[in-house]
Design a protein around this motif. Structure first.
Motif, PDB file in Angstrom:
ATOM      1  N   TRP A   1     -47.391  52.863 -34.253  1.00 56.52           N
ATOM      2  CA  TRP A   1     -46.103  52.415 -33.330  1.00 56.52           C
ATOM      3  C   TRP A   1     -45.876  54.346 -32.063  1.00 56.52           C
ATOM      4  O   TRP A   1     -45.733  54.158 -31.456  1.00 56.52           O
ATOM      5  N   LEU A   2     -45.649  55.346 -33.216  1.00 58.58           N
ATOM      6  CA  LEU A   2     -45.756  56.297 -32.583  1.00 58.58           C
ATOM      7  C   LEU A   2     -46.732  57.001 -31.568  1.00 58.58           C
ATOM      8  O   LEU A   2     -46.623  57.543 -30.637  1.00 58.58           O
ATOM      9  N   VAL A   3     -47.735  56.328 -32.199  1.00 61.48           N
ATOM     10  CA  VAL A   3     -48.926  56.654 -30.892  1.00 61.48           C
ATOM     11  C   VAL A   3     -48.882  56.028 -29.354  1.00 61.48           C
ATOM     12  O   VAL A   3     -48.970  56.482 -28.071  1.00 61.48           O
ATOM     13  N   ALA A   4     -48.500  54.719 -29.945  1.00 58.11           N
ATOM     14  CA  ALA A   4     -48.719  53.830 -28.261  1.00 58.11           C
ATOM     15  C   ALA A   4     -47.764  52.749 -28.115  1.00 58.11           C
ATOM     16  O   ALA A   4     -47.789  53.108 -26.566  1.00 58.11           O
TER      17      ALA A   4
ATOM     18  N   SER B   1     -50.038  49.711 -25.633  1.00 53.91           N
ATOM     19  CA  SER B   1     -49.052  49.248 -26.718  1.00 53.91           C
ATOM     20  C   SER B   1     -49.049  48.533 -27.580  1.00 53.91           C
ATOM     21  O   SER B   1     -47.913  48.247 -28.555  1.00 53.91           O
ATOM     22  N   GLU B   2     -49.707  47.280 -26.821  1.00 55.43           N
ATOM     23  CA  GLU B   2     -49.402  45.318 -27.780  1.00 55.43           C
ATOM     24  C   GLU B   2     -50.577  46.069 -28.574  1.00 55.43           C
ATOM     25  O   GLU B   2     -50.535  45.009 -29.550  1.00 55.43           O
ATOM     26  N   THR B   3     -51.581  47.445 -29.116  1.00 59.92           N
ATOM     27  CA  THR B   3     -52.131  47.501 -30.119  1.00 59.92           C
ATOM     28  C   THR B   3     -50.992  47.061 -31.571  1.00 59.92           C
ATOM     29  O   THR B   3     -51.805  47.123 -32.249  1.00 59.92           O
ATOM     30  N   THR B   4     -50.139  47.410 -31.421  1.00 65.29           N
ATOM     31  CA  THR B   4     -48.990  46.950 -32.664  1.00 65.29           C
ATOM     32  C   THR B   4     -48.753  46.042 -33.202  1.00 65.29           C
ATOM     33  O   THR B   4     -48.213  45.933 -34.066  1.00 65.29           O
TER      34      THR B   4
END
Length: 265
Positions: free
Chosen positions: A202-205, A167-170
């Protein structure tokens, strides 16, 4: 002579710094050192190449550099998490020991680097509270730090820890949004495009991925139960708490996107 020193250095790294007993602590120190480098590099590059950087207040410059540091960590941990979860065979479904009890030197070292980052960022948040974030950031970082440290030291639940860390990808898109806003580019096309990217990332991760994580825990509940009681509780409490915060923040992002698109039209 040079080769002799090189061999001695390699032996020291292998026998001490990367030894199983020292690996967690070495990786944490590496994470803290890397954060300092990223912070200083952001400061140097920004002061040389961006005229608007000099006009920022002291607190804004600190936050600017801090966001550069967090972006560097986000890129690193996202790449490593995607590799360990979906590409490597450490957590594959092949018949091995329970997936909740698997770990390796590389997975443990990577978690240690992340622990170093969260320690550094949490210390800065407390130091400048509430300039770098309010209580929601303290709760988020504290939960993350607790879960990551446990997984690093015990080797338990590393798969689910890495799923959450994806989730840090965002984070880079969040930081770019702040950079553009601070630089006075809130009405630019780049700001709008970044907002749309942030919405889908955000929706994906942070929404779909967490749903997949809960589904995985449900399917492998027998293996989750083999963890120690503290690790078992962390596997449910931490992702659930972070998911609730993700949903709350996502509602704000959705409102922001609707507002921007309405103004654009």
């Amino acid at each position: 002579m040079i080769k002799s020193y090189r061999y001695q250095a390699e032996a020291m790294v292998k026998d001490y710094l990367l030894a199983d007993s020292f690996l967690p602590y070495t990786s944490v120190l590496c994470g803290i050192f890397t954060c300092k480098m990223a912070y200083d590099l952001t400061k140097l590059v920004s002061s040389v190449n961006l005229k608007s950087y000099a006009s920022l207040t002291k607190i804004q410059r600190i936050e600017w550099n801090n966001r550069g540091m967090s972006s560097a960590h986000a890129v690193f941990i996202t790449m490593m998490s995607l590799y360990l979860v979906f590409i490597s065979d450490i957590f594959s479904d092949q018949p091995k020991e329970p997936v909740t009890l698997r770990s390796s030197n590389i997975s443990t070292f990577t978690l240690g680097v992340s622990v170093g980052y969260f320690l550094t960022d949490l210390a800065m948040i407390f130091w400048l509270f509430p300039s770098l974030g309010g209580f929601e950031y303290i709760i988020h970082h504290s939960l993350s730090l607790c879960a990551i440290t446990y997984a690093m030291l015990t080797g338990e639940g590393q798969l689910y820890t890495y799923m959450v860390l994806i989730s840090e990808t965002t984070t880079p898109t969040i930081n770019i949004r702040w950079f553009l806003d601070t630089a006075g580019m809130k009405r630019s096309s780049a700001y709008i495009i970044n907002g749309v990217v942030l919405f889908f990332a955000w929706l994906v991760a942070r929404i779909f991925l967490f749903i997949y994580l809960f589904h995985h825990i449900y399917l492998h509940h027998d293996e989750v139960r083999q963890m120690h009681i503290f690790g078992y509780l962390l596997a449910f409490v931490v992702p659930s708490s972070i998911f609730i915060m993700n949903v709350m923040w996502f509602s704000k992002i959705l409102k922001g996107v609707k507002k921007i698109l309405a103004k654009r039209q």
